[in-house]
Design a protein around this motif. Structure first.
Motif, PDB file in Angstrom:
ATOM      1  N   PHE A 131       6.647   2.024  26.775  1.00 43.65           N
ATOM      2  CA  PHE A 131       6.225   1.027  25.785  1.00 43.65           C
ATOM      3  C   PHE A 131       7.470   0.539  25.045  1.00 43.65           C
ATOM      4  O   PHE A 131       8.435   1.289  24.870  1.00 43.65           O
ATOM      5  N   ASP A 132       7.421  -0.726  24.603  1.00 44.84           N
ATOM      6  CA  ASP A 132       8.573  -1.266  23.863  1.00 44.84           C
ATOM      7  C   ASP A 132       8.511  -0.882  22.393  1.00 44.84           C
ATOM      8  O   ASP A 132       9.543  -0.670  21.765  1.00 44.84           O
ATOM      9  N   VAL A 133       7.295  -0.863  21.831  1.00 47.00           N
ATOM     10  CA  VAL A 133       7.172  -0.599  20.393  1.00 47.00           C
ATOM     11  C   VAL A 133       5.951   0.288  20.125  1.00 47.00           C
ATOM     12  O   VAL A 133       4.874   0.069  20.685  1.00 47.00           O
ATOM     13  N   LEU A 134       6.159   1.262  19.256  1.00 47.60           N
ATOM     14  CA  LEU A 134       5.068   2.112  18.773  1.00 47.60           C
ATOM     15  C   LEU A 134       4.663   1.583  17.396  1.00 47.60           C
ATOM     16  O   LEU A 134       5.503   1.473  16.498  1.00 47.60           O
ATOM     17  N   LEU A 135       3.371   1.258  17.246  1.00 53.83           N
ATOM     18  CA  LEU A 135       2.903   0.688  15.985  1.00 53.83           C
ATOM     19  C   LEU A 135       2.023   1.691  15.248  1.00 53.83           C
ATOM     20  O   LEU A 135       1.226   2.403  15.873  1.00 53.83           O
ATOM     21  N   THR A 136       2.157   1.723  13.936  1.00 54.19           N
ATOM     22  CA  THR A 136       1.272   2.582  13.139  1.00 54.19           C
ATOM     23  C   THR A 136       0.577   1.720  12.078  1.00 54.19           C
ATOM     24  O   THR A 136       1.033   0.630  11.736  1.00 54.19           O
ATOM     25  N   GLY A 137      -0.539   2.250  11.568  1.00 54.16           N
ATOM     26  CA  GLY A 137      -1.376   1.464  10.661  1.00 54.16           C
ATOM     27  C   GLY A 137      -1.053   1.661   9.195  1.00 54.16           C
ATOM     28  O   GLY A 137      -1.923   1.421   8.352  1.00 54.16           O
ATOM     29  N   HIS A 138       0.172   2.074   8.861  1.00 55.20           N
ATOM     30  CA  HIS A 138       0.505   2.265   7.441  1.00 55.20           C
ATOM     31  C   HIS A 138       0.396   0.946   6.689  1.00 55.20           C
ATOM     32  O   HIS A 138       0.944  -0.074   7.123  1.00 55.20           O
ATOM     33  N   ASN A 139      -0.285   0.985   5.550  1.00 58.41           N
ATOM     34  CA  ASN A 139      -0.433  -0.229   4.745  1.00 58.41           C
ATOM     35  C   ASN A 139       0.572  -0.242   3.590  1.00 58.41           C
ATOM     36  O   ASN A 139       1.377   0.697   3.442  1.00 58.41           O
ATOM     37  N   LEU A 140       0.514  -1.288   2.775  1.00 59.95           N
ATOM     38  CA  LEU A 140       1.502  -1.443   1.689  1.00 59.95           C
ATOM     39  C   LEU A 140       1.472  -0.253   0.722  1.00 59.95           C
ATOM     40  O   LEU A 140       2.525   0.232   0.296  1.00 59.95           O
ATOM     41  N   ASP A 141       0.277   0.220   0.409  1.00 57.39           N
ATOM     42  CA  ASP A 141       0.175   1.356  -0.526  1.00 57.39           C
ATOM     43  C   ASP A 141       0.821   2.612   0.073  1.00 57.39           C
ATOM     44  O   ASP A 141       1.521   3.349  -0.617  1.00 57.39           O
ATOM     45  N   ASP A 142       0.570   2.850   1.380  1.00 56.59           N
ATOM     46  CA  ASP A 142       1.193   4.000   2.049  1.00 56.59           C
ATOM     47  C   ASP A 142       2.710   3.889   1.977  1.00 56.59           C
ATOM     48  O   ASP A 142       3.418   4.872   1.729  1.00 56.59           O
ATOM     49  N   GLU A 143       3.201   2.694   2.237  1.00 50.96           N
ATOM     50  CA  GLU A 143       4.648   2.499   2.289  1.00 50.96           C
ATOM     51  C   GLU A 143       5.301   2.671   0.915  1.00 50.96           C
ATOM     52  O   GLU A 143       6.409   3.197   0.794  1.00 50.96           O
ATOM     53  N   ALA A 144       4.594   2.216  -0.129  1.00 49.45           N
ATOM     54  CA  ALA A 144       5.122   2.376  -1.492  1.00 49.45           C
ATOM     55  C   ALA A 144       5.213   3.867  -1.840  1.00 49.45           C
ATOM     56  O   ALA A 144       6.199   4.328  -2.420  1.00 49.45           O
ATOM     57  N   ILE A 145       4.195   4.617  -1.453  1.00 51.10           N
ATOM     58  CA  ILE A 145       4.178   6.059  -1.740  1.00 51.10           C
ATOM     59  C   ILE A 145       5.295   6.753  -0.961  1.00 51.10           C
ATOM     60  O   ILE A 145       6.012   7.618  -1.479  1.00 51.10           O
ATOM     61  N   PHE A 146       5.438   6.376   0.278  1.00 47.76           N
ATOM     62  CA  PHE A 146       6.467   6.952   1.145  1.00 47.76           C
ATOM     63  C   PHE A 146       7.858   6.668   0.562  1.00 47.76           C
ATOM     64  O   PHE A 146       8.717   7.554   0.461  1.00 47.76           O
ATOM     65  N   LEU A 147       8.063   5.429   0.117  1.00 51.50           N
ATOM     66  CA  LEU A 147       9.345   5.041  -0.475  1.00 51.50           C
ATOM     67  C   LEU A 147       9.611   5.849  -1.744  1.00 51.50           C
ATOM     68  O   LEU A 147      10.713   6.376  -1.950  1.00 51.50           O
ATOM     69  N   PHE A 148       8.602   5.960  -2.577  1.00 50.33           N
ATOM     70  CA  PHE A 148       8.755   6.697  -3.832  1.00 50.33           C
ATOM     71  C   PHE A 148       9.124   8.156  -3.548  1.00 50.33           C
ATOM     72  O   PHE A 148      10.006   8.734  -4.189  1.00 50.33           O
ATOM     73  N   SER A 149       8.450   8.761  -2.563  1.00 48.20           N
ATOM     74  CA  SER A 149       8.749  10.153  -2.218  1.00 48.20           C
ATOM     75  C   SER A 149      10.174  10.282  -1.705  1.00 48.20           C
ATOM     76  O   SER A 149      10.869  11.257  -1.997  1.00 48.20           O
ATOM     77  N   ASN A 150      10.595   9.291  -0.925  1.00 52.26           N
ATOM     78  CA  ASN A 150      11.947   9.355  -0.365  1.00 52.26           C
ATOM     79  C   ASN A 150      13.034   9.115  -1.398  1.00 52.26           C
ATOM     80  O   ASN A 150      14.125   9.665  -1.293  1.00 52.26           O
ATOM     81  N   ASN A 151      12.765   8.280  -2.407  1.00 52.59           N
ATOM     82  CA  ASN A 151      13.876   8.064  -3.344  1.00 52.59           C
ATOM     83  C   ASN A 151      13.864   9.055  -4.502  1.00 52.59           C
ATOM     84  O   ASN A 151      14.675   8.958  -5.412  1.00 52.59           O
ATOM     85  N   ARG A 152      13.014  10.032  -4.425  1.00 54.16           N
ATOM     86  CA  ARG A 152      13.121  11.173  -5.341  1.00 54.16           C
ATOM     87  C   ARG A 152      14.496  11.821  -5.203  1.00 54.16           C
ATOM     88  O   ARG A 152      15.109  12.245  -6.137  1.00 54.16           O
ATOM     89  N   ARG A 153      14.957  11.887  -3.944  1.00 52.61           N
ATOM     90  CA  ARG A 153      16.243  12.544  -3.659  1.00 52.61           C
ATOM     91  C   ARG A 153      17.411  11.557  -3.642  1.00 52.61           C
ATOM     92  O   ARG A 153      18.537  11.949  -3.489  1.00 52.61           O
ATOM     93  N   TRP A 154      17.118  10.268  -3.718  1.00 50.58           N
ATOM     94  CA  TRP A 154      18.146   9.235  -3.566  1.00 50.58           C
ATOM     95  C   TRP A 154      19.007   9.485  -2.335  1.00 50.58           C
ATOM     96  O   TRP A 154      20.223   9.356  -2.376  1.00 50.58           O
ATOM     97  N   ASP A 155      18.340   9.863  -1.285  1.00 49.76           N
ATOM     98  CA  ASP A 155      19.031  10.096  -0.018  1.00 49.76           C
ATOM     99  C   ASP A 155      18.976   8.782   0.755  1.00 49.76           C
ATOM    100  O   ASP A 155      17.907   8.351   1.180  1.00 49.76           O
ATOM    101  N   TRP A 156      20.126   8.138   0.921  1.00 50.95           N
ATOM    102  CA  TRP A 156      20.135   6.797   1.522  1.00 50.95           C
ATOM    103  C   TRP A 156      19.524   6.786   2.919  1.00 50.95           C
ATOM    104  O   TRP A 156      18.855   5.837   3.312  1.00 50.95           O
ATOM    105  N   ALA A 157      19.787   7.863   3.665  1.00 45.52           N
ATOM    106  CA  ALA A 157      19.254   7.895   5.038  1.00 45.52           C
ATOM    107  C   ALA A 157      17.729   7.824   5.015  1.00 45.52           C
ATOM    108  O   ALA A 157      17.121   7.095   5.801  1.00 45.52           O
ATOM    109  N   TYR A 158      17.119   8.554   4.083  1.00 46.85           N
ATOM    110  CA  TYR A 158      15.651   8.533   4.000  1.00 46.85           C
ATOM    111  C   TYR A 158      15.151   7.202   3.470  1.00 46.85           C
ATOM    112  O   TYR A 158      14.121   6.685   3.897  1.00 46.85           O
ATOM    113  N   ILE A 159      15.875   6.652   2.500  1.00 49.91           N
ATOM    114  CA  ILE A 159      15.441   5.361   1.945  1.00 49.91           C
ATOM    115  C   ILE A 159      15.529   4.281   3.035  1.00 49.91           C
ATOM    116  O   ILE A 159      14.643   3.433   3.152  1.00 49.91           O
ATOM    117  N   GLN A 160      16.564   4.349   3.851  1.00 48.28           N
ATOM    118  CA  GLN A 160      16.680   3.364   4.939  1.00 48.28           C
ATOM    119  C   GLN A 160      15.510   3.487   5.917  1.00 48.28           C
ATOM    120  O   GLN A 160      15.066   2.506   6.499  1.00 48.28           O
TER     121      GLN A 160
END
Ligand code: FES
Ligand code: ZN
Length: 280
Positions: A131-160
């Protein structure tokens, strides 16, 4: 089943916008959607079909008691009714354990352990089946939560990694989240009006993870400051070039000693989970 035109147009506009803005895929790419049976991934497959794409679906039976059994039946029914090619993987046959079997060992981290299993099996399947691309159903709210969890550590690799599309690289298929501009409430509204089958109950372990706790915090903020979640995530996207340019130390990957999949550790997380279970 007839979805009101207004509901469909509002949703499809945001999905088309995400696909184009983040260069997620091209019309002839082979797409596989990680279909959990929940409202988001069901809506994603349906809307992609309406937009003229031909995604296949992949359901992972994680071995979470009745929840997995119900989700598998829902995935089968939906794909049969919509004429979608469905692949089913029994996770235990691949990893040597069910999520129920390891849940007692990781009372506070079972969602994270489960996430490792999902990432590994989805990725391996997509690569093995070209397959060329794997798609997941994460919505905007999921992504905001994921981002918030990742920038707890201010780890650029995770934020990217919080970006809605991640390019293919050695051992990893390209991944994309076409619902990243769609609010959870909009998907709830859509799935009810569309009368599509979906699993309404959430995973019994969901309330044990940090993501759930962050979700609760975000619900509280949103009720005090309506629109906060959307603004927070969209401003991240608008300023992504700043985060993208932060230098991160290159992760050195090598084949897992047990399964051969690329890993940052000598033994990958999933093989470690299996080894710990066997030791016990
Ligand atoms: Fe993996 Fe709930 S779906 S722990
Ligand atoms: Zn391994």
């Amino acid at each position: 089943m007839t979805v009101p035109q207004k509901t469909y147009l509002k949703l499809s506009k945001k999905v088309k916008q995400a696909i184009r803005r983040f260069a997620m895929f091209e019309p002839n790419d082979r797409l596989v959607v990680a279909l959990s049976g929940g409202k988001d991934s069901i809506a994603l497959v349906w809307i992609l079909r309406q937009l003229g794409y031909h995604p296949e679906a992949l359901f992972l039976n994680l071995g979470i008691g009745e929840h997995s059994a119900e989700a598998e039946q829902t995935a089968l029914r939906f794909c049969r009714e919509q004429g979608i090619v469905l692949h089913i993987i029994d996770a235990a046959a691949e990893t040597g354990f069910t999520i129920d079997q390891i849940s007692a060992d990781y009372p506070d981290h079972i969602c994270s352990a489960c996430g490792s299993v999902k990432r590994k099996l989805y990725n391996r399947f997509a690569l093995d089946h070209h397959f060329d691309v794997l798609l997941t159903g994460h919505n905007l709210d999921d992504e905001a939560i994921f981002l918030f969890s990742n920038n707890r550590r201010w780890d650029w690799a995770y934020i990217q990694k919080s970006y809605p599309v991640l390019a293919a690289k050695d051992g990893f298929v390209k991944r994309a989240k076409p619902l990243c501009l769609v609010r959870e409430a909009q998907l709830e509204d859509f799935i009810l009006k569309a009368e599509l089958p979906y699993v309404a109950s959430s995973c019994p372990y969901a309330k044990k993870g940090n993501l759930w706790r962050t979700h609760q915090i975000f619900s509280g903020i949103e009720s005090t400051l309506p629109g906060f979640v959307e603004e927070y995530y969209k401003n991240f996207l608008a300023n992504y070039s700043f985060f993208q340019d932060r230098p991160v130390s290159a992760m050195s990957l090598s084949p897992c000693r047990s399964c051969g999949d690329l890993s940052t550790q000598p033994v990958c997380k999933v093989c470690l989970l299996r080894q710990r279970l066997w030791q016990r």
